[in-house]
Design a protein around this motif. Structure first.
Motif, PDB file in Angstrom:
ATOM      1  N   GLN A   6       1.137  -0.948   0.255  1.00  9.05           N
ATOM      2  CA  GLN A   6      -0.139   0.048  -0.212  1.00  9.05           C
ATOM      3  C   GLN A   6       0.780   1.205  -0.394  1.00  9.05           C
ATOM      4  N   VAL A   7       0.464   2.253  -0.958  1.00  8.35           N
ATOM      5  CA  VAL A   7       1.098   3.333  -1.181  1.00  8.35           C
ATOM      6  C   VAL A   7       0.543   4.833  -0.387  1.00  8.35           C
ATOM      7  N   THR A   8       1.488   4.693   1.346  1.00 10.42           N
ATOM      8  CA  THR A   8       0.590   5.705   1.818  1.00 10.42           C
ATOM      9  C   THR A   8       1.353   7.292   2.284  1.00 10.42           C
ATOM     10  N   PHE A   9       0.236   8.203   1.595  1.00 11.22           N
ATOM     11  CA  PHE A   9       0.671   9.658   2.045  1.00 11.22           C
ATOM     12  C   PHE A   9       0.066  10.289   2.642  1.00 11.22           C
ATOM     13  N   ASP A  10       1.348  11.549   3.738  1.00  8.69           N
ATOM     14  CA  ASP A  10       1.237  12.102   4.350  1.00  8.69           C
ATOM     15  C   ASP A  10       0.602  13.177   3.983  1.00  8.69           C
ATOM     16  N   ALA A  11      -0.123  14.003   4.113  1.00  6.67           N
ATOM     17  CA  ALA A  11      -1.169  15.467   3.299  1.00  6.67           C
ATOM     18  C   ALA A  11      -1.710  15.558   4.901  1.00  6.67           C
ATOM     19  N   LEU A  17      -6.620  15.286  -1.392  1.00 10.30           N
ATOM     20  CA  LEU A  17      -5.424  14.804  -2.373  1.00 10.30           C
ATOM     21  C   LEU A  17      -6.016  13.518  -2.905  1.00 10.30           C
ATOM     22  N   SER A  18      -6.392  12.527  -2.388  1.00 12.47           N
ATOM     23  CA  SER A  18      -7.398  11.110  -3.156  1.00 12.47           C
ATOM     24  C   SER A  18      -7.575  12.410  -4.740  1.00 12.47           C
ATOM     25  N   ILE A  19      -8.213  12.548  -4.359  1.00  9.00           N
ATOM     26  CA  ILE A  19      -9.524  13.050  -5.750  1.00  9.00           C
ATOM     27  C   ILE A  19      -8.413  13.278  -6.280  1.00  9.00           C
ATOM     28  N   SER A  65      -8.065   9.196   3.820  1.00  8.67           N
ATOM     29  CA  SER A  65      -9.156   8.894   2.474  1.00  8.67           C
ATOM     30  C   SER A  65      -8.317   7.467   1.196  1.00  8.67           C
ATOM     31  N   ALA A  66      -8.834   6.525   0.224  1.00  7.74           N
ATOM     32  CA  ALA A  66      -7.788   5.921   0.041  1.00  7.74           C
ATOM     33  C   ALA A  66      -8.396   5.305  -1.417  1.00  7.74           C
ATOM     34  N   ARG A  76      -2.943  -0.842  -3.094  1.00  8.17           N
ATOM     35  CA  ARG A  76      -3.860   0.665  -2.747  1.00  8.17           C
ATOM     36  C   ARG A  76      -3.056   1.946  -2.506  1.00  8.17           C
ATOM     37  N   ILE A  77      -3.576   2.794  -2.642  1.00  8.88           N
ATOM     38  CA  ILE A  77      -3.236   3.938  -2.143  1.00  8.88           C
ATOM     39  C   ILE A  77      -4.035   4.822  -1.018  1.00  8.88           C
ATOM     40  N   PHE A  78      -2.763   4.940  -0.486  1.00  6.94           N
ATOM     41  CA  PHE A  78      -3.800   5.622   1.066  1.00  6.94           C
ATOM     42  C   PHE A  78      -3.974   6.999   1.308  1.00  6.94           C
ATOM     43  N   PHE A  79      -4.361   7.572   2.152  1.00  3.99           N
ATOM     44  CA  PHE A  79      -4.210   9.515   2.654  1.00  3.99           C
ATOM     45  C   PHE A  79      -3.899   9.441   4.333  1.00  3.99           C
TER      46      PHE A  79
END
Length: 153
Positions: A6-11, A17-19, A65-66, A76-79
């Motif tokens: 899973q790639v995780t972004f701090d935001a 950012l997910s949009i 958000s994901a 999967r991308i997780f924010f």
């Protein structure tokens, strides 16, 4: 057996950012747990209803958000919301492969077109690296709306 990632972004703003990344990657927002979305239903509206129904405090509703690959192939991308701003260059970045089969001028034109689309969505253009055979076939460096660098490759 291999692992999945899973790639995780701090935001600052996980939802926004997910949009942005949804449009970059062609991913989708998953439905809330136990919710079956009707065809064409807005998953973010479903999440708003879910969080309201579960009495999640308003100040926590944008804490994450994901995104998921609709084909099930990509990670999967997780924010996740963090209080601090990004202050330095990423140590890991994404390469968004949009022109993998193209070369030379045709490749750079395709990258420029995709770059223009992403700039219209809120990305910033940071650099262009023209082809330098035999080691580089050319790429663009962009930053998402929160300053995370990525390459169009």
């Amino acid at each position: 057996m291999s692992s999945t990632i899973q790639v995780t972004f701090d935001a600052r703003d996980p939802r926004s950012l997910s949009i942005f990344w949804k449009e970059v990657l062609g991913y989708v927002h998953p439905a809330p747990p136990g919710v079956e979305l009707a065809p064409g239903a807005d998953p973010l509206a479903a999440w708003d209803e879910f969080l309201e129904a579960h009495q999640v405090p308003v100040e926590l509703r944008n804490s994450s958000s994901a995104l998921e690959d609709p084909d099930g192939a990509g990670p999967r991308i997780f924010f996740q919301q963090v209080p601090e701003d990004k202050v330095a260059k990423n140590r890991v970045h994404l390469d968004v492969r949009t022109a993998s089969d193209l070369r030379d001028q045709e490749r750079m034109e395709a990258l420029e077109a995709e770059g223009a689309r992403l700039i219209g969505l809120g990305a910033d253009r940071l650099a262009r690296h023209d082809p330098e055979p035999p080691l580089s076939i050319g790429f663009l460096v962009l930053a998402d709306p929160e300053g995370n660098e990525f390459c169009l490759d």
